[in-house]
Design a protein around this motif. Sequence first.
Motif, mmCIF file in Angstrom:
data_model
loop_
_atom_site.group_PDB
_atom_site.id
_atom_site.type_symbol
_atom_site.label_atom_id
_atom_site.label_comp_id
_atom_site.label_asym_id
_atom_site.label_seq_id
_atom_site.Cartn_x
_atom_site.Cartn_y
_atom_site.Cartn_z
ATOM 1 N N MET A 1 -13.476 -4.243 2.587
ATOM 2 C CA MET A 1 -12.848 -5.160 1.810
ATOM 3 C C MET A 1 -13.980 -6.130 1.118
ATOM 4 S SD MET A 1 -10.464 -8.545 2.692
ATOM 5 C CE MET A 1 -9.123 -7.521 3.295
ATOM 6 N N LYS A 2 -14.071 -6.469 -0.024
ATOM 7 C CA LYS A 2 -14.963 -7.225 -0.670
ATOM 8 C C LYS A 2 -14.655 -8.762 -0.236
ATOM 9 C CE LYS A 2 -14.548 -8.115 -5.155
ATOM 10 N NZ LYS A 2 -14.678 -7.703 -6.563
ATOM 11 N N HIS A 3 -15.797 -9.581 -0.200
ATOM 12 C CA HIS A 3 -15.764 -10.961 0.140
ATOM 13 C C HIS A 3 -15.540 -11.776 -1.161
ATOM 14 C CE1 HIS A 3 -17.049 -14.747 1.095
ATOM 15 N NE2 HIS A 3 -16.632 -14.703 2.158
ATOM 16 N N ARG B 1 -11.093 -18.932 1.590
ATOM 17 C CA ARG B 1 -10.907 -17.644 2.168
ATOM 18 C C ARG B 1 -12.008 -16.824 2.384
ATOM 19 N NH1 ARG B 1 -10.461 -12.337 1.186
ATOM 20 N NH2 ARG B 1 -10.905 -12.293 -1.071
ATOM 21 N N SER B 2 -12.381 -16.938 3.893
ATOM 22 C CA SER B 2 -13.507 -16.500 4.368
ATOM 23 C C SER B 2 -13.056 -14.839 4.821
ATOM 24 C CB SER B 2 -14.209 -17.018 5.447
ATOM 25 O OG SER B 2 -13.336 -17.333 6.290
ATOM 26 N N SER C 1 -7.273 -9.732 -1.732
ATOM 27 C CA SER C 1 -7.692 -9.147 -0.282
ATOM 28 C C SER C 1 -7.384 -7.672 -0.434
ATOM 29 C CB SER C 1 -7.196 -9.913 0.660
ATOM 30 O OG SER C 1 -7.398 -11.216 0.706
ATOM 31 N N LYS C 2 -8.246 -6.756 -1.061
ATOM 32 C CA LYS C 2 -7.927 -5.328 -1.274
ATOM 33 C C LYS C 2 -8.598 -4.564 -0.189
ATOM 34 C CE LYS C 2 -8.930 -1.528 -4.331
ATOM 35 N NZ LYS C 2 -9.400 -1.244 -5.871
ATOM 36 N N LEU C 3 -7.880 -3.741 0.616
ATOM 37 C CA LEU C 3 -8.362 -2.778 1.334
ATOM 38 C C LEU C 3 -8.704 -1.553 0.844
ATOM 39 C CD1 LEU C 3 -6.520 -3.729 4.687
ATOM 40 C CD2 LEU C 3 -9.147 -3.862 4.532
ATOM 41 N N GLU D 1 -4.296 -16.564 4.186
ATOM 42 C CA GLU D 1 -5.058 -16.755 2.709
ATOM 43 C C GLU D 1 -5.108 -18.134 2.570
ATOM 44 O OE1 GLU D 1 -6.298 -14.131 0.617
ATOM 45 O OE2 GLU D 1 -5.633 -12.391 1.717
ATOM 46 N N GLN E 1 -5.267 -8.818 7.706
ATOM 47 C CA GLN E 1 -3.865 -8.239 7.108
ATOM 48 C C GLN E 1 -3.355 -7.688 8.357
ATOM 49 O OE1 GLN E 1 -3.890 -6.198 3.436
ATOM 50 N NE2 GLN E 1 -5.472 -7.738 2.610
ATOM 51 N N PHE F 1 -4.095 0.935 -2.326
ATOM 52 C CA PHE F 1 -3.673 -0.518 -2.759
ATOM 53 C C PHE F 1 -2.708 -0.663 -3.745
ATOM 54 C CE2 PHE F 1 -3.733 -4.992 -2.917
ATOM 55 C CZ PHE F 1 -4.147 -5.454 -4.224
ATOM 56 N N TYR G 1 0.848 -1.162 0.087
ATOM 57 C CA TYR G 1 0.055 0.076 0.171
ATOM 58 C C TYR G 1 0.807 1.197 -0.043
ATOM 59 C CZ TYR G 1 -4.103 -2.960 1.268
ATOM 60 O OH TYR G 1 -4.875 -3.989 1.303
ATOM 61 N N PHE H 1 -13.797 -2.431 8.457
ATOM 62 C CA PHE H 1 -12.870 -2.345 9.503
ATOM 63 C C PHE H 1 -12.551 -1.224 9.974
ATOM 64 C CE2 PHE H 1 -11.441 -6.729 8.299
ATOM 65 C CZ PHE H 1 -11.609 -6.660 6.773
ATOM 66 N N TYR I 1 -16.428 -7.069 4.238
ATOM 67 C CA TYR I 1 -16.079 -6.708 5.499
ATOM 68 C C TYR I 1 -15.909 -5.220 5.646
ATOM 69 C CZ TYR I 1 -15.210 -11.719 5.191
ATOM 70 O OH TYR I 1 -15.166 -13.157 5.199
ATOM 71 N N PHE J 1 -9.599 2.353 1.891
ATOM 72 C CA PHE J 1 -9.348 3.039 3.189
ATOM 73 C C PHE J 1 -9.894 4.368 2.844
ATOM 74 C CE2 PHE J 1 -6.727 0.737 5.996
ATOM 75 C CZ PHE J 1 -5.779 -0.031 5.119
ATOM 76 N N PRO K 1 -4.180 4.726 3.275
ATOM 77 C CA PRO K 1 -3.269 3.809 2.370
ATOM 78 C C PRO K 1 -4.248 3.779 0.780
ATOM 79 C CG PRO K 1 -3.217 2.832 4.484
ATOM 80 C CD PRO K 1 -3.941 4.234 4.528
ATOM 81 N N GLN L 1 -1.030 -7.311 -4.548
ATOM 82 C CA GLN L 1 -1.018 -8.412 -3.537
ATOM 83 C C GLN L 1 -0.576 -9.555 -4.387
ATOM 84 O OE1 GLN L 1 -4.766 -10.540 -2.831
ATOM 85 N NE2 GLN L 1 -4.116 -11.083 -0.652
#
Lengths: 116, 117
Positions: free
Chosen positions: B95-97, A100-101, B103-105, A96, A105, A45, A35, B35, B33, B107, A43, A48
């Motif tokens: 974050m999209k499930h 993955r549910s 797994s991109k946050l 991961e 991070q 992205f 990030y 956060f 999700y 912000f 931050p 990944q």
Amino acid sequence: DAGVTQSPTHLIKTRGQQVTLRCSPISGHKSVSWYQQVLGQGPQFIFQYYEKEERGRGNFPDRFSARQFPNYSSELNVNALLLGDSALYLCASSWEGLRRSYNEQFFGPGTRLTVL
Amino acid sequence: AQTVTQSQPEMSVQEAETVTLSCTYDTSENNYYLFWYKQPPSRQMILVIRQEAYKQQNATENRFSVNFQKAAKSFSLKISDSQLGDTAMYFCAFMKHGTGTASKLTFGTGTRLQVTL
């Protein structure tokens, strides 16, 4: 247990130069995300990586690249640095699993890059 | 694309008091999700609390609780009995499930919270 580690802590470069930032994930974590946090912003992205493959990429130019090594550590490379690349670069690792549910991070302390 | 908005750049609260930080978001996703992360001065980002969108019950972690309003796309953080150590930047994130996706946050811009004596 050691958390996510990043090196170097601080870095000063001049415009046009290239930089490599390093990240070591928490032991057992197979995914690393990068990030960029510009001063006063949240931050953003960049990448990944999971199991050495790119899983996702943010809206960043091709000057930004990354890779992940067999030990799951990662490098972020930025070429042809611009003043606007000055930021805190954060690395985050997660487990991961295949199903993955949710995988939390865990962030490292970041590398502060200043471009003059 | 998802967006996260935090409309309070700075807030201040006295020690032992309660403070609420606001966050709204926009998404077309149904499973996701939310956060709240805390970033103390010169220290690394840590997760404060997490909410799964499919859960109606609001998440609680000790002194931290959320008010999740899915229809309104609102996700506020309440800090009770504020302590000096709560002084930090607080980021709301989305974050999209989904399996096999990044797994991109995403912000928000953050709220700087100062706890005073």
